[in-house]
Scaffold this motif. Sequence first.
Motif, PDB file in Angstrom:
ATOM      1  N   GLN A 289       0.836  -1.201   0.000  1.00 26.23           N
ATOM      2  CA  GLN A 289       0.000   0.000   0.000  1.00 26.23           C
ATOM      3  C   GLN A 289       0.874   1.255   0.000  1.00 26.23           C
ATOM      4  OE1 GLN A 289      -2.610  -1.154   3.441  1.00 26.23           O
ATOM      5  NE2 GLN A 289      -4.187  -0.275   2.118  1.00 26.23           N
ATOM      6  N   PHE A 290       1.895   1.264   0.836  1.00 23.27           N
ATOM      7  CA  PHE A 290       2.832   2.394   0.878  1.00 23.27           C
ATOM      8  C   PHE A 290       3.572   2.515  -0.458  1.00 23.27           C
ATOM      9  CE2 PHE A 290       2.283   1.913   5.437  1.00 23.27           C
ATOM     10  CZ  PHE A 290       2.421   3.206   5.921  1.00 23.27           C
ATOM     11  N   ARG A 291       4.028   1.386  -0.981  1.00 22.55           N
ATOM     12  CA  ARG A 291       4.800   1.385  -2.226  1.00 22.55           C
ATOM     13  C   ARG A 291       3.951   1.915  -3.384  1.00 22.55           C
ATOM     14  NH1 ARG A 291       7.391  -3.460  -1.982  1.00 22.55           N
ATOM     15  NH2 ARG A 291       9.355  -2.517  -1.364  1.00 22.55           N
ATOM     16  N   GLU A 292       2.681   1.540  -3.421  1.00 19.33           N
ATOM     17  CA  GLU A 292       1.790   2.010  -4.474  1.00 19.33           C
ATOM     18  C   GLU A 292       1.661   3.536  -4.436  1.00 19.33           C
ATOM     19  OE1 GLU A 292      -2.878   1.673  -5.799  1.00 19.33           O
ATOM     20  OE2 GLU A 292      -1.995   0.039  -4.639  1.00 19.33           O
ATOM     21  N   VAL A 293       1.509   4.093  -3.256  1.00 22.19           N
ATOM     22  CA  VAL A 293       1.433   5.552  -3.131  1.00 22.19           C
ATOM     23  C   VAL A 293       2.755   6.174  -3.573  1.00 22.19           C
ATOM     24  CG1 VAL A 293       1.198   7.483  -1.517  1.00 22.19           C
ATOM     25  CG2 VAL A 293      -0.297   5.481  -1.286  1.00 22.19           C
ATOM     26  N   LEU A 294       3.865   5.625  -3.103  1.00 21.61           N
ATOM     27  CA  LEU A 294       5.183   6.159  -3.414  1.00 21.61           C
ATOM     28  C   LEU A 294       5.430   6.220  -4.923  1.00 21.61           C
ATOM     29  CD1 LEU A 294       8.072   7.071  -2.648  1.00 21.61           C
ATOM     30  CD2 LEU A 294       8.669   4.643  -2.449  1.00 21.61           C
ATOM     31  N   TYR A 295       5.116   5.154  -5.629  1.00 18.24           N
ATOM     32  CA  TYR A 295       5.446   5.100  -7.045  1.00 18.24           C
ATOM     33  C   TYR A 295       4.372   5.684  -7.957  1.00 18.24           C
ATOM     34  CZ  TYR A 295       9.702   2.761  -5.859  1.00 18.24           C
ATOM     35  OH  TYR A 295      10.943   2.483  -5.344  1.00 18.24           O
ATOM     36  N   THR A 296       3.295   6.199  -7.401  1.00 22.36           N
ATOM     37  CA  THR A 296       2.308   6.894  -8.221  1.00 22.36           C
ATOM     38  C   THR A 296       2.403   8.406  -8.054  1.00 22.36           C
ATOM     39  OG1 THR A 296       0.617   6.637  -6.499  1.00 22.36           O
ATOM     40  CG2 THR A 296       0.651   4.988  -8.270  1.00 22.36           C
ATOM     41  N   MET A 297       3.287   8.880  -7.184  1.00 21.99           N
ATOM     42  CA  MET A 297       3.452  10.326  -7.008  1.00 21.99           C
ATOM     43  C   MET A 297       4.645  10.819  -7.801  1.00 21.99           C
ATOM     44  SD  MET A 297       5.055  10.797  -3.159  1.00 21.99           S
ATOM     45  CE  MET A 297       3.579  10.212  -2.407  1.00 21.99           C
ATOM     46  N   LYS A 298       4.694  12.135  -7.964  1.00 22.24           N
ATOM     47  CA  LYS A 298       5.824  12.756  -8.651  1.00 22.24           C
ATOM     48  C   LYS A 298       7.038  12.730  -7.742  1.00 22.24           C
ATOM     49  CE  LYS A 298       2.728  15.877 -11.049  1.00 22.24           C
ATOM     50  NZ  LYS A 298       2.265  17.267 -11.121  1.00 22.24           N
ATOM     51  N   GLU A 299       8.225  12.676  -8.339  1.00 22.55           N
ATOM     52  CA  GLU A 299       9.463  12.635  -7.545  1.00 22.55           C
ATOM     53  C   GLU A 299       9.578  13.827  -6.616  1.00 22.55           C
ATOM     54  OE1 GLU A 299      12.903  12.242 -10.010  1.00 22.55           O
ATOM     55  OE2 GLU A 299      12.465  10.161 -10.522  1.00 22.55           O
ATOM     56  N   GLU A 300       9.156  15.007  -7.094  1.00 24.70           N
ATOM     57  CA  GLU A 300       9.277  16.205  -6.273  1.00 24.70           C
ATOM     58  C   GLU A 300       8.321  16.221  -5.081  1.00 24.70           C
ATOM     59  OE1 GLU A 300       6.763  17.396  -9.911  1.00 24.70           O
ATOM     60  OE2 GLU A 300       8.641  16.334  -9.618  1.00 24.70           O
ATOM     61  N   GLU A 301       7.390  15.283  -5.021  1.00 26.25           N
ATOM     62  CA  GLU A 301       6.450  15.212  -3.908  1.00 26.25           C
ATOM     63  C   GLU A 301       6.914  14.295  -2.780  1.00 26.25           C
ATOM     64  OE1 GLU A 301       2.196  15.873  -6.165  1.00 26.25           O
ATOM     65  OE2 GLU A 301       3.005  13.840  -6.103  1.00 26.25           O
ATOM     66  N   VAL A 302       7.934  13.497  -3.009  1.00 24.51           N
ATOM     67  CA  VAL A 302       8.337  12.462  -2.051  1.00 24.51           C
ATOM     68  C   VAL A 302       8.746  13.055  -0.708  1.00 24.51           C
ATOM     69  CG1 VAL A 302       9.947  10.565  -1.588  1.00 24.51           C
ATOM     70  CG2 VAL A 302       8.926  10.806  -3.845  1.00 24.51           C
ATOM     71  N   ALA A 303       9.569  14.100  -0.705  1.00 28.07           N
ATOM     72  CA  ALA A 303      10.009  14.703   0.561  1.00 28.07           C
ATOM     73  C   ALA A 303       8.807  15.245   1.341  1.00 28.07           C
ATOM     74  CB  ALA A 303      11.032  15.802   0.314  1.00 28.07           C
ATOM     75  N   GLY A 304       7.888  15.910   0.650  1.00 31.32           N
ATOM     76  CA  GLY A 304       6.684  16.421   1.303  1.00 31.32           C
ATOM     77  C   GLY A 304       5.813  15.302   1.841  1.00 31.32           C
ATOM     78  N   TRP A 305       5.742  14.211   1.105  1.00 34.72           N
ATOM     79  CA  TRP A 305       4.956  13.057   1.556  1.00 34.72           C
ATOM     80  C   TRP A 305       5.532  12.482   2.838  1.00 34.72           C
ATOM     81  CZ3 TRP A 305       6.075   7.506   0.646  1.00 34.72           C
ATOM     82  CH2 TRP A 305       5.012   6.677   1.009  1.00 34.72           C
TER      83      TRP A 305
END
Length: 134
Positions: free
Chosen positions: A85-101
């Motif tokens: 579930q976490f991985r699905e969210v991680l790989y469906t977002m933009k790279e620039e959003e990861v730190a904010g996530w």
Amino acid sequence: MLVIVLSILGALVLALLVSRFSGKKNHEQATALKVPPADCCGAHEVCEQESLLNSDATIVYYNDEELDAFRGTEANAYTDEQIEQFREVLYTMKEEEVAGWLRSLQNRGIMLPLILREETLMIISERRAAQLSS
């Protein structure tokens, strides 16, 4: 006698006003002067956006509201299905959003599964390196 009492009260009010305004001015100066760290690259907006340090308590959802169910779960206690579930969210977002996530998860009391920590840090470090080289 009345003149002395009024003079003393006037002096107290004046002292209070001066101390209040000078304290406010010092506070404004202290907040206005944010000195960047010595190793700062000069791209403050990028550094702040990419920072993993939690500077405010703002919660931003990245289409991941279902992860709130894992609040308080230890990083090493997730099942394979929960990690996915976490991985699905991680790989469906933009790279620039990861730190904010990651900051948002921290603000929500959600620990990232251990196995995904290295993956997220690699995405962030690759993005930082690409920005510095461009």
